[in-house]
Design a protein around this motif. Sequence first.
Motif, short mmCIF file in Angstrom:
data_model
loop_
_atom_site.label_atom_id
_atom_site.label_comp_id
_atom_site.label_asym_id
_atom_site.label_seq_id
_atom_site.Cartn_x
_atom_site.Cartn_y
_atom_site.Cartn_z
N TYR A 69 27.68 57.56 -21.20
CA TYR A 69 26.57 57.29 -20.28
C TYR A 69 26.34 58.50 -19.39
O TYR A 69 26.66 58.49 -18.20
N PRO A 70 25.77 59.58 -19.95
CA PRO A 70 25.66 60.83 -19.19
C PRO A 70 24.70 60.73 -18.01
O PRO A 70 24.83 61.49 -17.06
N ALA A 71 23.74 59.79 -18.06
CA ALA A 71 22.74 59.72 -17.00
C ALA A 71 23.07 58.64 -15.98
O ALA A 71 22.32 58.39 -15.06
N HIS A 72 24.21 57.96 -16.17
CA HIS A 72 24.56 56.88 -15.27
C HIS A 72 25.22 57.45 -14.01
O HIS A 72 25.67 58.59 -14.00
N GLN A 73 25.24 56.66 -12.96
CA GLN A 73 25.96 57.05 -11.75
C GLN A 73 27.13 56.13 -11.50
O GLN A 73 26.92 54.97 -11.22
#
Lengths: 320, 273
Positions: A69-73
Motif C-alpha cells: 500500500y505505497p499510497a496509504h498513510q
Amino acid sequence: MKGSEHLILSAAEKLQRKILGLLGRSLLFAVTSVAALSVLAILFFIARDAWPFFRDKGVAAFFFSTAWYPAHQPPEFGAAAIFVGSLLVTLTAVALAVPPGVLAAICMSDILPFSVRQVLKPVVEMLAAIPSVVYGFFALTVLAPFLQDSGKWLPGGFEISSGVNALNASVILGVMALPTIVSVSEDALQAAGRELREGSYALGATRAETLVKVVLPAAVSGVFSAVLLGIMRAMGETMVVWMASGNAAQIPKPWYNLLQPVRTLTATIAGDMGEADQMTGSAHYHVLFAMGLSLLVISFLCNLAGEWIVTRQRKRLRGG
Amino acid sequence: MRVSLIVAGLVAGCAVAQAQNKLVLDGSTTVGPIAKAFAESYMRQNPGVNITVSESGSGNGAKALLNGTCDIANLSRDLKDTEKKAMEEKGLKPVAHVVAYDALPVIVHPSNKVKGLTIEQIRGIFTGTIKNWKEVGGVDQAIVVISRDTNSGTFESFKELVLGKDAKIIDSAEYTGSNGAVRQRVQMTKGAISYAGLGFVDKTVKALEINGVAPRAETVLNKTYPISRSLFMFTNGEPAADSLAAKFIGLSLTDKGREIIEEIGFVPVPAKK
C-alpha cells in the motif's frame, strides 16, 4: 639483432617505445574497463538509492509481506506478492515458449530444406523487431477480450471475469521470447557441425537417432543459453506486463491460478516512478530502487548459474 | 524545452525592462491541460509573452511554489497542512484560486443493469466486502475492480472522497496508467467498475448515479454529486490586478476561458450573479 646496427635501439628510442607501448595498452585497457565499470556504476547507484529503504524499513517486510500500500498513510511496502507475480509470469512465459521454440529451431536446422530456413529464420527474428508497446496494445485490445469470451469454451465452462491477467501477460511474453530462443538455439544446432552428423550417419544411425542422440547433446549448452536469454527477456520486459498483467499486488488464489491479475517488479517500477518523490527521498522512491536492485541481482545469479552449467556441460562433452 | 523557454523569457525580460512577460506554471496533470490551453490562447493574443506549463503532479507543483521555481502551482486538490506550514515557515502566503470543478464519475460496462450505488456500496466494492454484482441488485457476476495507479491525483481524490483515509483497496484490484486505459478496460469487461475524469466519460461506458445523483455539470456545481473536487491554481500572495498572473488566472472567469474548460471536459466556475 647482431650485425645490423640500425636495428639496435638507443636508450632514448627504447624508452619511447616502452612509453608508446604502455600508452597503447592502457588506452585499450581503459576502453575495455568502460564496459565493466558502467555495469559497476549502475550497480553502485542503484544500491546507493536502495540502501535507505532497507535501512529504514528492514528486509523482512519487503521480502515476506504481501501488504503493498505505497499510497496509504502510513505506507506499507511488502513486495512478496510482486516477486511472486514476476516469477509466475516469467516461468509461465518460458514454459510456453521453450518447447515450440526449441522444436522450431530443430526443424529449421535439421529438417526443413535450407532454402525454406533462409526465409523462415528472418521472419521469426522479425518478431523481435516489434516494439513492446505494440505487443502490449495487442494484449489489451485483442487477447484480453478473447480470453474473457473463451472462458465458457474451456472444460468446466468457468468464467474469466478479466482478460487482463497473468496468462495474458505470459502468452505475450512467451511470443516475445520466442525469436531469441529460436534464433540462438538454431545457431547452436548449426554449430554442432556437418562432420558430427555425417559421422553419425556413417555409423548407421537414422536421421532421428542422429538428431536426438548426437546433435542435441552436442548443442545442449547453446540451447540452454537460448532458454536463459529467453528468461531474461521475459523477466525484464516492462511495457507489456504493465499493460497486460492487471497490476494487482496479490498472490493469486490458488497460487497457480493464471487467470487472476498479478503485478510484477518491472511494471511496479515503471508505473510508480512518475511521481515517486525524488526530492524528499521518500520511501516510495527508494523501494523502487530496492526492486531494481533485486532484479539486477536475480539476473546476475541467473547469468552465473547459466555460465556454470554451460562450462560444466562443455567439460563433460570433451570427456573431461 | 522548458529551460529554453525560460531562458528566452529571461532574455526578453532584460530587453523590456520591468515588463512582466514570463510566467511559469507547474503541477497537476489534471489541471495541466487547462493551463496549457489558457497559455496558448493568451500567448496568441499577447505576442512576446512566454508562459511555460509543466506537469509534474500536484505534489511537485506545491514543492515548486515553495522553492520559488514556479509562479503558479496547479493542484487538483487543496494544499496539505504540511505543505501550507512549510510555505508559511518560508514566509510565503499561498493563495488559492479555483479555476474549475471536476467530478469523478463511477463507470461500469454499458450492459450492467445496476443504475446507481451509494457511496457505502462503492466503498464496499473497492475494499472487497462486496464481490458480486448480485449483492447490489445486478446479475450474478464477479465484480472486477479497476483503479488508476496509486500515483495519480485522480486516485488520491477518489480515495479521499469515497474510501476515506484508513480504507485499503482490495489487493485483487487492477491498476491502469491513464484515464483512457481505464475507459478502455471498462468498455471491454462486463463485470468492471472504475472511475475516471468527467471529460473521459462517453457513451461507451455507463456512469452510475451516486446516492441517486448523476454526474453532470449542474450536480457538480450545486454540490449534490458527492465525488467532485475543485481544481486550483495557487500563487504566492494575491497577485496585483494588472499582473500577468492575475490576468492569466482571470481567464477562467471569461467566456473564452469557460469555453476552453468545457471543451477539455471540466465544469467552469459560474459567473457571479
